[in-house]
Design a protein around this motif. Structure first.
Motif, PDB file in Angstrom:
ATOM      1  N   LEU A  62       0.830  -1.207   0.000  1.00  0.00           N
ATOM      2  CA  LEU A  62       0.000   0.000   0.000  1.00  0.00           C
ATOM      3  C   LEU A  62       0.865   1.258   0.000  1.00  0.00           C
ATOM      4  O   LEU A  62       0.488   2.274  -0.598  1.00  0.00           O
ATOM      5  N   SER A  63       2.008   1.193   0.664  1.00  0.00           N
ATOM      6  CA  SER A  63       2.942   2.315   0.640  1.00  0.00           C
ATOM      7  C   SER A  63       3.450   2.562  -0.786  1.00  0.00           C
ATOM      8  O   SER A  63       3.494   3.699  -1.261  1.00  0.00           O
ATOM      9  N   TRP A  64       3.819   1.473  -1.475  1.00  0.00           N
ATOM     10  CA  TRP A  64       4.288   1.573  -2.866  1.00  0.00           C
ATOM     11  C   TRP A  64       3.170   2.076  -3.788  1.00  0.00           C
ATOM     12  O   TRP A  64       3.398   2.947  -4.629  1.00  0.00           O
ATOM     13  N   LEU A  65       1.958   1.559  -3.601  1.00  0.00           N
ATOM     14  CA  LEU A  65       0.821   1.972  -4.424  1.00  0.00           C
ATOM     15  C   LEU A  65       0.504   3.448  -4.219  1.00  0.00           C
ATOM     16  O   LEU A  65       0.231   4.179  -5.186  1.00  0.00           O
ATOM     17  N   THR A  66       0.544   3.892  -2.965  1.00  0.00           N
ATOM     18  CA  THR A  66       0.295   5.313  -2.679  1.00  0.00           C
ATOM     19  C   THR A  66       1.290   6.200  -3.392  1.00  0.00           C
ATOM     20  O   THR A  66       0.931   7.235  -3.968  1.00  0.00           O
ATOM     21  N   ALA A  67       2.557   5.807  -3.362  1.00  0.00           N
ATOM     22  CA  ALA A  67       3.592   6.582  -4.034  1.00  0.00           C
ATOM     23  C   ALA A  67       3.336   6.659  -5.538  1.00  0.00           C
ATOM     24  O   ALA A  67       3.481   7.724  -6.157  1.00  0.00           O
ATOM     25  N   MET A  68       2.922   5.537  -6.141  1.00  0.00           N
ATOM     26  CA  MET A  68       2.677   5.523  -7.584  1.00  0.00           C
ATOM     27  C   MET A  68       1.482   6.400  -7.944  1.00  0.00           C
ATOM     28  O   MET A  68       1.497   7.099  -8.964  1.00  0.00           O
ATOM     29  N   LEU A  69       0.442   6.386  -7.109  1.00  0.00           N
ATOM     30  CA  LEU A  69      -0.711   7.238  -7.371  1.00  0.00           C
ATOM     31  C   LEU A  69      -0.337   8.715  -7.257  1.00  0.00           C
ATOM     32  O   LEU A  69      -0.790   9.552  -8.050  1.00  0.00           O
ATOM     33  N   LEU A  70       0.501   9.039  -6.283  1.00  0.00           N
ATOM     34  CA  LEU A  70       0.961  10.423  -6.130  1.00  0.00           C
ATOM     35  C   LEU A  70       1.806  10.857  -7.322  1.00  0.00           C
ATOM     36  O   LEU A  70       1.707  11.996  -7.793  1.00  0.00           O
ATOM     37  N   ILE A  71       2.626   9.941  -7.834  1.00  0.00           N
ATOM     38  CA  ILE A  71       3.468  10.254  -8.996  1.00  0.00           C
ATOM     39  C   ILE A  71       2.613  10.501 -10.231  1.00  0.00           C
ATOM     40  O   ILE A  71       2.900  11.389 -11.043  1.00  0.00           O
ATOM     41  N   ILE A  72       1.537   9.732 -10.391  1.00  0.00           N
ATOM     42  CA  ILE A  72       0.636   9.927 -11.528  1.00  0.00           C
ATOM     43  C   ILE A  72       0.037  11.333 -11.506  1.00  0.00           C
ATOM     44  O   ILE A  72       0.047  12.052 -12.511  1.00  0.00           O
ATOM     45  N   VAL A  73      -0.489  11.728 -10.355  1.00  0.00           N
ATOM     46  CA  VAL A  73      -1.126  13.045 -10.248  1.00  0.00           C
ATOM     47  C   VAL A  73      -0.089  14.157 -10.359  1.00  0.00           C
ATOM     48  O   VAL A  73      -0.345  15.211 -10.950  1.00  0.00           O
ATOM     49  N   THR A  74       1.108  13.921  -9.806  1.00  0.00           N
ATOM     50  CA  THR A  74       2.183  14.911  -9.919  1.00  0.00           C
ATOM     51  C   THR A  74       2.558  15.132 -11.375  1.00  0.00           C
ATOM     52  O   THR A  74       2.762  16.268 -11.818  1.00  0.00           O
ATOM     53  N   ALA A  75       2.659  14.040 -12.142  1.00  0.00           N
ATOM     54  CA  ALA A  75       2.959  14.155 -13.582  1.00  0.00           C
ATOM     55  C   ALA A  75       1.892  14.969 -14.288  1.00  0.00           C
ATOM     56  O   ALA A  75       2.186  15.742 -15.214  1.00  0.00           O
ATOM     57  N   ASN A  76       0.650  14.817 -13.836  1.00  0.00           N
ATOM     58  CA  ASN A  76      -0.461  15.579 -14.409  1.00  0.00           C
ATOM     59  C   ASN A  76      -0.229  17.079 -14.260  1.00  0.00           C
ATOM     60  O   ASN A  76      -0.342  17.845 -15.223  1.00  0.00           O
ATOM     61  N   PHE A  77       0.129  17.524 -13.056  1.00  0.00           N
ATOM     62  CA  PHE A  77       0.323  18.958 -12.807  1.00  0.00           C
ATOM     63  C   PHE A  77       1.650  19.464 -13.356  1.00  0.00           C
ATOM     64  O   PHE A  77       1.749  20.623 -13.785  1.00  0.00           O
ATOM     65  N   LEU A  78       2.680  18.626 -13.354  1.00  0.00           N
ATOM     66  CA  LEU A  78       3.957  19.038 -13.950  1.00  0.00           C
ATOM     67  C   LEU A  78       3.795  19.279 -15.447  1.00  0.00           C
ATOM     68  O   LEU A  78       4.416  20.184 -16.015  1.00  0.00           O
ATOM     69  N   ASN A  79       2.962  18.469 -16.074  1.00  0.00           N
ATOM     70  CA  ASN A  79       2.728  18.647 -17.503  1.00  0.00           C
ATOM     71  C   ASN A  79       2.080  19.989 -17.791  1.00  0.00           C
ATOM     72  O   ASN A  79       2.424  20.652 -18.776  1.00  0.00           O
TER      73      ASN A  79
END
Length: 489
Positions: free
Chosen positions: A142-159
């Protein structure tokens, strides 16, 4: 207030003329979206077992972590090309008693539910469930999954922060190309770094705070940027840009074609959508790496190597050529009112596609690393693209009746797309694959390569004759095309 915003967006979407006139295209895009959902879901549920079977001595999670660094950078590049910026028709709302903060937060929050964010969930969530099922500690997963979900949304805003910057796109492209090259030639192993980075999220939940902080910062920067632009004066005034000029005198040696070539060069560089097509053609140079490094295609599906070879040099011709003459739809009536030969207009497009195909072919020389046979495939594909595909794309363009707004966002929208764009892919890609398969199966590899190149050479020999036929077709449909391009939507 959020429900009211959603209601307005729903009505705007289904009442738009684009939706009513392009139902078939929307259905087709929905099919593509469903395809990616199915593929990602399959990988999410099956990749653990596939990796365990193929590499029994390695941890499937670490194998996936070793790929994620490449995937995240590639995802940012893909988003730059494909993802639309979050928009909302705020002009009518600015005169109402609605806080700007609510508008900004709504626009940003809506972007989180973009398809580019949601599709990743269909891999990460099933993969995490399989990990837990196979005995991995649930807290770590769940820790790994949380990090991946945060990275997805971060990529959204960085774009959204970098989407208007060609420098940022170039930097990402260079970084991805460099790490792939260094990895491919065993100069530096970036997989180890990728494993270390993403495994840290699994081993210690405190590392999850890093993408969380980056997400908060990127959201705040987007918030401040949009808030400073959300003023009524900015919304209603006509924004003008100072036109930039470049020295294109070197094109004058082309004679009567020079004015058209210059016009196309300016069109490509000054507009987001055409510039995206231009930049994407260089990204397609790396497409064949997926196929050339896989022995499965060599042994069982060699025709797919031809498919990849065509894309290496034909990225620009295919993506630019399939929308001829719609790129000029905004001023097509003016062009047709001039005392010019239609042949010159068409030949300028043909020459531009040929030159770009040759440039991409020169840049593809490093593929010799995979063997002379692979480079011969690329060479035959380049000849086919120049001799056949360019002429066929010009002919197919005579059926193009969809207007394109050059000021619209890049490759992420389907404006100008019709059934023609999907039908022309069959001869563009299917014919050379079929030729190679037949000749390679019954005669040999060299015969397959020669057959593809021969079609391209034949097209060059018959070029003048075929161009005359194409010109007559455009002239015949001239007024129908002008009428279609006059329709705004």
């Amino acid at each position: 207030m959020i429900s009211r915003f959603l209601s307005l967006e729903w009505k705007q979407f289904f009442r738009s003329m684009f939706w009513q006139k392009s139902i078939a295209v929307n259905i087709l895009m929905g099919v593509f979206a469903l395809y990616f959902v199915i593929v990602f879901s399959f990988l999410g549920f099956q990749s653990f077992y596939i990796l365990k079977k193929e590499l029994p001595n390695q941890d499937p999670l670490k194998i996936v972590n070793g790929i994620l660094l490449f995937y995240v950078i590639g995802d940012l590049i893909f988003r730059y090309i494909m993802q639309k910026l979050p928009v909302m028709n705020v002009k009518p709302l600015l005169v109402l008693n609605i806080r700007k903060s609510k508008l900004v937060n709504y626009v940003l929050s809506k972007s989180i539910f973009s398809f580019f964010n949601v599709v990743g969930l269909f891999f990460y969530i099933p993969f995490s469930l399989i990990l837990i099922k196979e005995g991995y500690p649930a807290s770590n997963v769940l820790s790994w999954l949380t990090a991946m979900l945060l990275i997805i949304v971060t990529a959204n805003f960085l774009n959204f922060l970098t989407n208007k910057s060609n420098i940022a796109f170039g930097v990402l492209l260079v970084i991805l190309g460099s790490i792939i090259a260094l990895q491919q030639f065993d100069i530096y192993n970036f997989r180890q770094d990728s494993v270390a980075i993403f495994t840290s999220f699994y081993n210690n939940w405190l590392f999850v705070l890093v993408p969380a902080v980056v997400l908060v910062v990127s959201y705040y920067l987007n918030y401040k940027t949009l808030q400073t632009q959300l003023y009524l004066d900015d919304a209603v005034q006509v924004k003008t840009k100072e036109a930039t000029t470049a020295d294109l005198s070197f094109v004058d040696k082309l004679g009567d074609l020079a004015p058209f070539i210059k016009n196309d060069m300016r069109l490509i560089w000054r507009n987001k959508r055409t510039k995206t097509v231009f930049l994407m053609s260089f990204l397609m140079l790396f497409y064949a790496i997926i196929f050339f490094g896989n022995k499965t295609y060599e042994e069982k599906m060699p025709a797919f190597l031809i498919f990849a070879s065509l894309f290496v040099t034909g990225g620009f011709a295919i993506n630019f050529g399939q929308f001829i003459p719609a790129w000029d739809s905004e001023y097509y009536k003016m062009i047709m009112s001039q005392n010019i030969r239609y042949r010159k207009f068409l030949e300028s497009k043909w020459l531009l596609m040929c030159v770009m195909t040759f440039v991409l072919y020169v840049l593809s020389i490093p593929y010799i690393y995979y063997g002379i046979d692979k480079f011969l495939m690329i060479t035959a594909g380049a000849i086919f693209n120049i001799g056949f595909n360019t002429l066929f794309l010009l002919f197919a363009g005579s059926f193009n009746r969809k207007r394109i707004d050059l000021q619209a966002s890049g490759f992420g929208n389907t404006q100008g797309t019709s059934a023609t764009q999907f039908l022309i892919i069959l001869p563009l890609m299917g014919l050379p694959m079929l030729l190679f398969w037949v000749f390679n199966k019954f005669i040999g590899f060299n015969a397959g390569i020669i057959a593809i190149a021969a079609v391209g050479v034949l097209g060059l020999i018959l070029k003048d004759y075929l161009m005359n036929l194409i010109e007559k077709k455009y002239i015949k449909d001239k007024y129908a095309t002008i009428h279609a391009f006059n329709q705004k939507k």
